[in-house]
Design a protein around this motif. Structure first.
Motif, PDB file in Angstrom:
ATOM      1  N   HIS A  35     -31.774 -20.944  11.594  1.00  0.00           N
ATOM      2  CA  HIS A  35     -30.941 -20.010  10.990  1.00  0.00           C
ATOM      3  C   HIS A  35     -29.520 -20.360  10.989  1.00  0.00           C
ATOM      4  N   SER A  36     -29.259 -21.072  11.664  1.00  0.00           N
ATOM      5  CA  SER A  36     -27.671 -21.662  11.607  1.00  0.00           C
ATOM      6  C   SER A  36     -27.538 -23.159  12.269  1.00  0.00           C
ATOM      7  N   LYS A 127     -24.420 -20.398   4.625  1.00  0.00           N
ATOM      8  CA  LYS A 127     -25.698 -19.979   5.538  1.00  0.00           C
ATOM      9  C   LYS A 127     -25.297 -19.744   6.935  1.00  0.00           C
ATOM     10  N   HIS A 131     -25.111 -15.871   8.831  1.00  0.00           N
ATOM     11  CA  HIS A 131     -25.760 -15.717  10.023  1.00  0.00           C
ATOM     12  C   HIS A 131     -24.673 -15.159  10.919  1.00  0.00           C
ATOM     13  N   ARG A 134     -23.464 -11.616  10.307  1.00  0.00           N
ATOM     14  CA  ARG A 134     -24.460 -10.669   9.854  1.00  0.00           C
ATOM     15  C   ARG A 134     -24.067  -9.110  10.206  1.00  0.00           C
ATOM     16  N   GLN A 200     -27.987 -12.069   1.747  1.00  0.00           N
ATOM     17  CA  GLN A 200     -28.244 -12.334   2.813  1.00  0.00           C
ATOM     18  C   GLN A 200     -29.822 -12.710   3.089  1.00  0.00           C
ATOM     19  N   GLU A 204     -30.910 -16.309   4.390  1.00  0.00           N
ATOM     20  CA  GLU A 204     -31.809 -16.538   5.688  1.00  0.00           C
ATOM     21  C   GLU A 204     -32.899 -17.652   5.451  1.00  0.00           C
TER      22      GLU A 204
END
Length: 321
Positions: A35-36, A127, A131, A134, A200, A204
């Protein structure tokens, strides 16, 4: 001897392609799906409002460029909350950079500044930011993403009011027909809650590619395809048709070695864009001029003079701060 050198070079090229090529990069990105990067940290805190602007910028040698901060200041003027996503090849002295910017009359305002490892270039930064922010994005009405590939703003313009007032959908200053129709990712606006949620979801799913070709294919082009597949309105503020008409040309394609390719409108139509009110010029055009267009600096400076601006503003944006 020459034959041996040629063999060594071919072997080196094959190894480099295997280690760093598009296919290997794609496999690496899929294998390490996450995710990150986990490297993003806040340098200058602040609060993000309902209009968020993520500005990705690389500081060579730890030195900042003026453009991202001038862009952020203009966006703040129309209600956006800027978030600078900084990467560098050397850990910057942020306090010294902020002091120099203020001495040059650049206001940071309420801008947030974050620092991250340079993984995946600007789309990797977006990205990470989508995240990390969010919660704020879940309440945002629109989100702007941009990078430092454009120089400016070079003169007052209604471009920022157009960003503020844009109808729901996905917007960019220019469109490209290279490979497939898409908005160029120098600046992108996701306007409206549905567009923000869709963006978003895209980030993801997006992977941390390192290859420039993969970032263009799966980032810039992939983003437009993602929205088109979901039947969103996708539009350029300065369409290729309008730019071609201004230039009295119907050219959206170029030819090289008997092969046709999509022209980069931010290069080919740079003077038409300036005349139409887009207050930016592509940095690569000024530094490298890959299309070998004639008299680029003279034409930019001539346009700035007609806009009532001094040449100094261009060179202020080009030099590190």
């Amino acid at each position: 001897m020459e034959e041996t050198r040629a063999k060594k070079k071919r072997l080196k090229d094959r190894v480099d392609k295997f280690l760093n090529g598009r296919t290997t990069d794609k496999r690496r990105a899929r294998f390490s799906r996450r995710h990150s990067t986990g490297s993003l940290r806040v340098v200058r805190p602040g609060e993000a409002g309902s209009r968020i602007a993520f500005i990705s910028t690389f500081w060579p040698g730890g030195q900042a460029l003026l453009t991202p901060f001038a862009l952020a200041e203009a966006l703040q003027g129309v209600g956006f909350s800027p978030v600078h996503i900084v990467t560098s090849d050397r850990m910057p002295d942020f306090e010294a950079v902020f002091s120099r910017l203020e001495a040059e009359g650049v206001s940071l305002g309420k801008a947030i500044v974050v620092y991250r490892d340079n993984v995946g270039k600007d789309f990797g930064g977006f990205k990470d930011a989508f995240h990390a922010f969010r919660k704020e994005i879940s309440e945002a009405e629109c989100v702007f993403i941009g990078n430092d590939s454009l120089v400016g703003p070079l003169f007052p313009s209604d471009y920022f009011q157009r960003l503020r007032d844009a109808a729901p959908g996905i917007w960019g200053p220019t469109e490209s027909f290279d490979r497939s129709p898409h908005l160029q990712s120098s600046h992108i606006l996701f306007s409206g809650r549905e567009a923000v949620i869709t963006a978003q979801n895209f980030f993801e799913e997006y992977l941390f590619y390192r290859s420039r070709e993969n970032i263009i294919r799966y980032g810039e082009i992939g983003l437009s395809e993602w929205f088109l597949q979901r039947h969103f309105r996708m539009e350029a503020f300065y369409t290729a048709g309008a730019l071609a008409m201004h230039k009295r040309s119907d050219v959206v394609l170029g030819q090289r070695k008997e092969m046709w390719f999509g022209l980069n409108p931010q290069h080919f139509y740079f003077d038409s864009l300036l005349e139409a009110g887009f207050p930016f010029v592509k940095r690569e055009l000024l530094v490298r001029n890959p299309l070998m267009l004639p008299n680029v600096y003279e034409r930019v400076l001539s346009c700035l003079e007609r806009k009532g601006q001094h040449a100094d503003i261009l060179f202020q944006h080009l030099r590190p701060t």
